[in-house]
Design a protein around this motif. Structure first.
Motif, short mmCIF file in Angstrom:
data_model
loop_
_atom_site.label_atom_id
_atom_site.label_comp_id
_atom_site.label_asym_id
_atom_site.label_seq_id
_atom_site.Cartn_x
_atom_site.Cartn_y
_atom_site.Cartn_z
N HIS A 55 2.22 1.83 -3.45
CA HIS A 55 1.18 2.32 -4.35
C HIS A 55 0.90 3.79 -4.12
CE1 HIS A 55 -0.58 -1.12 -6.62
NE2 HIS A 55 0.16 -1.78 -5.76
N GLU A 56 0.90 4.22 -2.87
CA GLU A 56 0.63 5.62 -2.57
C GLU A 56 1.82 6.52 -2.90
OE1 GLU A 56 -0.57 5.86 1.49
OE2 GLU A 56 -2.39 4.70 1.14
N THR A 57 3.03 6.01 -2.72
CA THR A 57 4.22 6.82 -2.92
C THR A 57 4.61 6.92 -4.39
OG1 THR A 57 4.98 6.10 -0.75
CG2 THR A 57 6.58 7.16 -2.14
N PRO A 81 2.93 6.49 -7.98
CA PRO A 81 1.69 6.23 -8.73
C PRO A 81 1.92 5.54 -10.08
CG PRO A 81 2.24 8.57 -8.77
CD PRO A 81 3.23 7.91 -7.87
N GLN A 111 0.83 -1.21 0.00
CA GLN A 111 0.00 0.00 0.00
C GLN A 111 0.87 1.26 0.00
OE1 GLN A 111 -3.25 0.17 -0.38
NE2 GLN A 111 -3.31 2.39 -0.22
#
Length: 171
Positions: free
Chosen positions: A156-158, A160, A153
């Motif tokens: 994925h957030e850091t 894109p 996660q």
């Protein structure tokens, strides 16, 4: 009155645990000289292969992968920077660091290695023996466990862009 105080304390603690999942704050990473040479030696082809294991786990690892160990110290300090130390254990290159927040440390190291080598890291985790619900409960109550989904996660957030994002494998 004591019941209200305990309820507020519990609610605050639970909110902090849940917020950890949604607010990435990755530390800076520094490699020592030995760790840098291990990374340089492993950086070939189009991928950089790593295997993440708890320190001293003794779990089998593919010989072509760098071993990444993140030890959680006993105290609850949050470090702004991680120092990754290179070791040799049984003739194998090992990258080792200490961090209270293991998923954040793994994600930070993977992103640092990607930026340093220009290669997209593949990290392999050993499949945990516990049921996923038990892992999440352990995470909520003790703040441990759930390393793989939290690492994924955070990545994925850091990052894109899927073409630049390090890949997480479980197996």
């Amino acid at each position: 009155m004591l019941g209200v105080a305990l309820l507020l304390l519990t609610a605050t603690w639970l909110a902090a645990r849940c917020c950890r999942f949604f607010v990435p704050c990755l530390p800076q990473v520094r490699l020592d000289e030995t760790a840098s040479s291990h990374v340089d030696a492993a950086a070939h082809g189009d991928r950089l292969r790593l295997a993440a294991r708890p320190p001293g786990s003794g779990e089998p690892v593919d010989r072509s992968s760098l071993l990444l160990e993140v030890a959680a110290p006993g105290d609850a300090r949050h470090a702004a920077a991680l120092t990754v130390t290179g070791l040799c254990r049984d003739g194998r290159p090992v990258l080792r660091t200490e961090a209270w927040d293991v998923p954040d440390a793994i994600a930070a190291v993977l992103l640092h290695l990607r930026d340093r080598t220009g290669l997209r890291p593949d990290v392999h985790f050993h499949r945990p023996q516990r049921h996923p619900a038990a892992q999440w409960l352990r995470f909520l109550l003790l703040g441990t466990g759930a390393v793989v989904p939290l690492t994924r996660q955070l990545l994925h957030e850091t990052e894109p862009d899927p073409a630049r994002r390090p890949t997480v494998h479980i197996g």
